[in-house]
Design a protein around this motif. Sequence first.
Motif, mmCIF file in Angstrom:
data_model
loop_
_atom_site.group_PDB
_atom_site.id
_atom_site.type_symbol
_atom_site.label_atom_id
_atom_site.label_comp_id
_atom_site.label_asym_id
_atom_site.label_seq_id
_atom_site.Cartn_x
_atom_site.Cartn_y
_atom_site.Cartn_z
ATOM 1 N N TYR A 113 0.685 -1.087 -0.071
ATOM 2 C CA TYR A 113 -0.147 0.526 0.062
ATOM 3 C C TYR A 113 1.074 1.328 0.186
ATOM 4 C CZ TYR A 113 -3.902 -2.685 1.461
ATOM 5 O OH TYR A 113 -4.877 -3.927 1.145
ATOM 6 N N LYS A 114 2.117 1.457 0.055
ATOM 7 C CA LYS A 114 3.066 2.339 0.625
ATOM 8 C C LYS A 114 3.143 2.594 -0.529
ATOM 9 C CE LYS A 114 4.570 4.015 4.353
ATOM 10 N NZ LYS A 114 5.331 4.247 5.817
ATOM 11 N N ARG A 115 4.287 1.628 -1.455
ATOM 12 C CA ARG A 115 4.471 1.541 -2.436
ATOM 13 C C ARG A 115 3.425 2.388 -3.715
ATOM 14 N NH1 ARG A 115 7.492 -3.262 -1.495
ATOM 15 N NH2 ARG A 115 4.953 -4.344 -2.253
ATOM 16 N N LYS A 116 2.489 2.288 -2.576
ATOM 17 C CA LYS A 116 1.967 2.827 -4.384
ATOM 18 C C LYS A 116 0.724 4.469 -3.655
ATOM 19 C CE LYS A 116 -1.737 -1.117 -5.346
ATOM 20 N NZ LYS A 116 -2.660 -1.803 -4.333
ATOM 21 N N ASN A 117 1.278 4.729 -2.459
ATOM 22 C CA ASN A 117 1.022 5.922 -2.032
ATOM 23 C C ASN A 117 2.324 6.402 -1.189
ATOM 24 O OD1 ASN A 117 -0.629 7.545 -0.418
ATOM 25 N ND2 ASN A 117 -2.084 7.263 -0.305
ATOM 26 N N ARG A 118 2.656 7.293 -1.735
ATOM 27 C CA ARG A 118 4.075 6.965 -1.255
ATOM 28 C C ARG A 118 3.777 8.396 0.548
ATOM 29 N NH1 ARG A 118 6.778 11.499 -3.243
ATOM 30 N NH2 ARG A 118 5.749 12.227 -3.865
ATOM 31 N N HIS A 119 2.010 9.092 0.519
ATOM 32 C CA HIS A 119 1.474 10.263 1.213
ATOM 33 C C HIS A 119 1.427 8.903 2.904
ATOM 34 C CE1 HIS A 119 2.773 13.912 -0.805
ATOM 35 N NE2 HIS A 119 2.207 12.923 -1.630
#
Length: 465
Positions: free
Chosen positions: A66-72
């Motif tokens: 999930y973090k790879r998809k959404n940097r924030h």
Amino acid sequence: MKKLFIETYGCQMNFADSEVVASILKEMYALTKEIQEADLILINTCSIRDKAEQRIHKRLKELEAYKRKNRHLQVGLLGCMAERMKEELLETEPVLDFIAGPDAYRSLPQLIAESQKGKTSFNVLLSEEETYDNIMPVRYDANGVSAFVSIMRGCNNFCAYCVVPYTRGRERSRSPKTILGEIEDLLKNNYKEVTLLGQNVNSYYWKEKGQEVSFAKLMAMVAEMSPELRVRFATSHPKDISDELIETMARYDNICKCIHLPVQSGSNEMLQKMRRVYTRESYLERVRKIKEVLPDCALTTDIIVGFCGETLENHQDTLSIMREVGYEYAYMFKYSERGGTLASKRYPDDIPDEEKTRRLEEVIALQGELSMASNRRDVGKTFRVLVEGTSKRSEDQLFGRNSQNKVIIFPRGEHRVGEYVDVMIFDILGMTRWLRFCGRMARSRFGRNRFGRGCGSGVRARLTK
Ligand code: SAH
Ligand code: SF4
Ligand code: F3S
């Protein structure tokens, strides 16, 4: 507004804490049930057994995607694992932006802000006073009928196997005023049942302006708030379940007749090593008192098999106490060594895993028989059920629980969720299904899913009118 997704593992107290966390963050984040749209993911964790922690490590690996998809996206870890492993987790789990222990939730806004600036932040300080007294929890996952209310935090008992005193800190009670205020609010919102929560509710104690409030007194105060409100509690330590409490339960119809009284083992040798401070005999004396004053009261329990040095004879003592008490339901576990506990320092974890599994299967099978026998005894009896929802199997069926916490399925008729309905039991679930159900419940208690409130057993009923 930004979106918050909370995932909770572990005991009811952790679920209650997640509701407090949602409340602390409600000005900053709106809750979402869709993890994909979250700006902040919080994982509220449990350390009770090794498996519980392994599951969380696995989950944290999954969250990396999930973090790879959404940097924030920010990810924070809360609860008992945060407390047990502290900063170490920030190093071993790169997905984490911050961690907060069970007494540090008021500092979440600062922790989040710091981590947004790129700092990895943590607060795992335990407190001697924090009870989140004045925080009105956000009941984001409730059924609108039944709610948990924390009345105390922490534990002073230091049972030899248990990590809770280290992760939750010292015992402290919450003021009766804020407990009653929270329940008043639930009543206004049409809730019909509250479960008062603590690791050891019997040692609830509050003193103010010369007035003392014991747990029994608190129960009476809650029961008197409305005859329409059902009151439950969890958990009682067998060493101090008082006559006063048992007699208070008898005095109020709306205090549910179900006591969770974790025995852990039927062997005095094991009980002593576990530091449970009661004996088989004194436990059975309490059970006798309960059965005498509250003949309809259900008893449920927790059992640990394969504790350090447990002999076959010790194990037989556990099976025999189960038979002697005739529990309606039990949560059953293999002993799992926890670092830092007395048992881990003093006694080798010497029962091989296959043997623990064999003993566990034996207690699960026996509990299956005991629960079936209890169900059979209920056939033909009428119970008042509080309706909690629609049965998973059919829209025409509702389910609810009786005072003894037994799950009862019955035809919908004209009834709705949140009503009290009188039903008569006519059928019970088959043994195979029941055993499967027992196994699943035992596994899921500290697993990923919410395990509810110590599930009773399944029976089917028809409406009396
Ligand atoms: N305060 C409650 C129990 C909280 S933990 C009480 O004392 O009754 C819930 C249950 O988890 C315990 O009753 C025990 O049966 C089980 N448990 C705790 N530590 C464990 C361990 N190290 N291994 C296996 N089971 C454990
Ligand atoms: Fe753990 Fe014992 Fe405290 Fe229960 S009473 S939380 S088993 S230390
Ligand atoms: Fe509860 Fe697990 Fe902590 S059982 S108190 S969340 S270790």
